[in-house]
Design a protein around this motif. Structure first.
Motif, short mmCIF file in Angstrom:
data_model
loop_
_atom_site.label_atom_id
_atom_site.label_comp_id
_atom_site.label_asym_id
_atom_site.label_seq_id
_atom_site.Cartn_x
_atom_site.Cartn_y
_atom_site.Cartn_z
N HIS A 48 -12.60 11.35 -3.40
CA HIS A 48 -12.62 11.15 -1.95
C HIS A 48 -11.85 12.26 -1.24
CE1 HIS A 48 -14.08 6.90 -1.97
NE2 HIS A 48 -13.44 6.84 -3.12
N PRO A 49 -12.27 12.62 -0.03
CA PRO A 49 -11.41 13.47 0.80
C PRO A 49 -10.29 12.60 1.38
CG PRO A 49 -13.34 12.82 2.04
CD PRO A 49 -13.53 12.25 0.65
N LEU A 50 -9.12 13.18 1.57
CA LEU A 50 -8.00 12.42 2.14
C LEU A 50 -7.84 12.77 3.61
CD1 LEU A 50 -5.33 12.76 -0.70
CD2 LEU A 50 -7.00 10.94 -0.33
N PRO A 51 -7.59 11.76 4.45
CA PRO A 51 -7.40 12.04 5.88
C PRO A 51 -6.10 12.78 6.15
CG PRO A 51 -6.91 9.74 5.39
CD PRO A 51 -7.50 10.34 4.14
N GLU A 52 -5.15 12.66 5.22
CA GLU A 52 -3.86 13.35 5.34
C GLU A 52 -3.23 13.37 3.96
OE1 GLU A 52 -0.96 9.84 6.70
OE2 GLU A 52 -2.49 10.35 8.19
N GLY A 85 -6.00 17.71 -0.86
CA GLY A 85 -6.68 16.82 0.07
C GLY A 85 -7.71 15.94 -0.61
N LEU A 86 -7.43 15.58 -1.88
CA LEU A 86 -8.38 14.79 -2.65
C LEU A 86 -7.70 13.56 -3.26
CD1 LEU A 86 -10.22 17.63 -4.62
CD2 LEU A 86 -11.04 16.43 -2.57
N GLY A 87 -8.45 12.48 -3.33
CA GLY A 87 -7.99 11.27 -3.99
C GLY A 87 -9.03 10.79 -4.98
N LEU A 88 -8.61 10.36 -6.17
CA LEU A 88 -9.51 9.95 -7.24
C LEU A 88 -9.34 8.46 -7.51
CD1 LEU A 88 -9.16 13.06 -7.55
CD2 LEU A 88 -9.11 12.71 -10.02
N VAL A 112 0.83 -1.21 0.00
CA VAL A 112 0.00 0.00 0.00
C VAL A 112 0.87 1.26 0.00
CG1 VAL A 112 -1.96 -1.12 1.08
CG2 VAL A 112 -0.19 -0.10 2.53
N ARG A 113 2.05 1.16 -0.58
CA ARG A 113 2.94 2.31 -0.64
C ARG A 113 2.27 3.48 -1.36
NH1 ARG A 113 8.15 -0.75 -2.96
NH2 ARG A 113 6.46 -2.06 -3.77
N GLY A 114 2.46 4.67 -0.80
CA GLY A 114 1.93 5.88 -1.41
C GLY A 114 0.56 6.29 -0.96
N LEU A 115 -0.15 5.39 -0.26
CA LEU A 115 -1.49 5.74 0.19
C LEU A 115 -1.43 6.62 1.43
CD1 LEU A 115 -3.49 2.39 -0.12
CD2 LEU A 115 -3.57 4.37 -1.65
N PRO A 116 -2.43 7.50 1.61
CA PRO A 116 -2.55 8.22 2.87
C PRO A 116 -3.02 7.26 3.95
CG PRO A 116 -4.41 8.70 1.48
CD PRO A 116 -3.48 7.86 0.66
N GLY A 117 -3.44 7.78 5.06
CA GLY A 117 -3.89 6.91 6.15
C GLY A 117 -5.13 6.12 5.79
N PRO A 118 -5.53 5.21 6.67
CA PRO A 118 -6.73 4.39 6.41
C PRO A 118 -7.96 5.27 6.19
CG PRO A 118 -5.49 3.54 8.29
CD PRO A 118 -4.89 4.88 7.95
N GLY A 119 -8.82 4.83 5.32
CA GLY A 119 -10.04 5.59 5.03
C GLY A 119 -10.67 5.10 3.75
N PRO A 120 -11.79 5.71 3.36
CA PRO A 120 -12.50 5.26 2.16
C PRO A 120 -11.65 5.29 0.88
CG PRO A 120 -13.90 6.68 3.48
CD PRO A 120 -12.53 6.74 4.09
N GLU A 175 -5.76 1.03 -8.25
CA GLU A 175 -5.17 2.26 -8.77
C GLU A 175 -5.90 3.48 -8.23
OE1 GLU A 175 -6.49 3.46 -12.91
OE2 GLU A 175 -6.91 1.31 -13.02
N GLY A 176 -5.26 4.63 -8.36
CA GLY A 176 -5.87 5.89 -7.95
C GLY A 176 -4.89 7.02 -8.16
N VAL A 177 -5.38 8.24 -7.93
CA VAL A 177 -4.55 9.44 -8.06
C VAL A 177 -4.69 10.26 -6.79
CG1 VAL A 177 -3.93 11.43 -9.48
CG2 VAL A 177 -5.11 9.47 -10.53
N VAL A 178 -3.57 10.68 -6.24
CA VAL A 178 -3.56 11.50 -5.03
C VAL A 178 -3.17 12.93 -5.40
CG1 VAL A 178 -2.36 11.94 -2.85
CG2 VAL A 178 -3.03 9.59 -3.47
N PHE A 179 -4.03 13.88 -5.01
CA PHE A 179 -3.68 15.30 -5.09
C PHE A 179 -3.57 15.76 -3.63
CE2 PHE A 179 -5.44 14.57 -9.26
CZ PHE A 179 -4.64 15.34 -10.09
N GLY A 180 -2.38 15.58 -3.08
CA GLY A 180 -2.18 15.76 -1.64
C GLY A 180 -2.49 17.15 -1.14
#
Length: 265
Positions: free
Chosen positions: A131-135, A113-116, A87-95, A105-110
């Protein structure tokens, strides 16, 4: 090549930097599906981004780009390719983390605070859930592209040797044709002008290795493996799958770095 999230990461990041036009992003996504729609994962995210909430008419990718521009004017995206146990690269646990891991797969816009996460919801239709990102997540992983190429080749050689020693790497008539057909079936990815040649080479190599993995996972007709042999085969192939994910992330990260540094249009 790669996946819808890789395409969106590269093109949206280039657009946020002013290196491509918004229509270019939309055109680049078209090989993956005839239609792409967008929906926020929850009402709060819909309110914050102006995107459609669950249960309401969906938004478009153009609205998604506008939302990203408002929340993170020039900050690039980051590709994530999670899998169970990696799970490298993921923010904390969450939806978002759960959804991205389920899809792969997914895209993080840190900074936004959004993940696609893209999901194929019907034939020819991909939905991007925001999704909103927890961090913000961990710092971007840096792996030199030359190293990823070497590692990928080494894993292929090592695993082929292990499979042969286990007696589960036998020649199967037509396997080369299977691999070629798998590569032809992939959408013809479009990339921006200025896409680094090394990134393109690594992405192509990753596609080729993934097609080989698919062929290696198929049993010979009438020759199903025992449970122990199938488990051994799976264990031998797993490091190659990991190397493919690392290579794709590194190739996309390098492409984003180069394109974001391009002169503005």
């Amino acid at each position: 090549m790669a996946c819808p999230s890789a395409t969106f990461t590269v093109w949206a990041s280039a657009w946020l930097a002013g290196a491509v036009a918004p229509d270019d992003v939309l055109d680049a996504l078209s090989p993956w599906a005839e239609a792409h729609d967008v929906q926020a994962a929850d009402p709060a995210t819909a309110s914050a981004t102006g995107l459609s909430a669950p249960g309401t008419p969906v938004s478009s990718v153009a609205f998604l780009l506008a939302a990203l521009r408002r929340t993170t004017p020039r900050s690039p995206g980051r590709l994530v390719l999670p899998a169970p146990g990696d799970v490298r690269g993921l923010p904390g646990p969450g939806p978002f983390s759960r959804h991205a891991t389920a899809v792969g797969e997914g895209v993080v816009f840190g900074e936004a605070g959004l993940g696609l996460v893209p999901t194929r919801i019907a034939e020819g239709v991909i939905r991007w859930t925001v999704h909103p990102l927890p961090e913000h997540g961990p710092p971007p992983e840096f792996v030199p592209l030359a190293q990823t190429e070497r590692d990928l080749r080494e894993e292929v050689r090592r695993s082929a040797s292990i499979l042969t020693s286990l007696g589960v790497a036998r020649h199967r008539p037509g396997v080369r044709e299977e691999i070629a057909a798998a590569l032809r079936a992939r959408p013809a990815s479009l990339w921006p002008v200025g896409m680094p040649a090394q990134s393109l080479r690594v992405l192509q190599h990753a596609d080729e290795v993934e097609a080989i993995l698919g062929a290696a996972a198929v049993d010979e007709p009438g020759g199903a493996l025992s449970a122990s042999a199938a488990s051994a085969r799976r264990a031998a192939l797993r490091p190659i799958e990991t190397a493919v994910r690392v290579a794709r992330r590194a190739a996309v990260a390098e492409a984003v770095r180069v394109l974001v540094a391009s002169p503005l249009v």
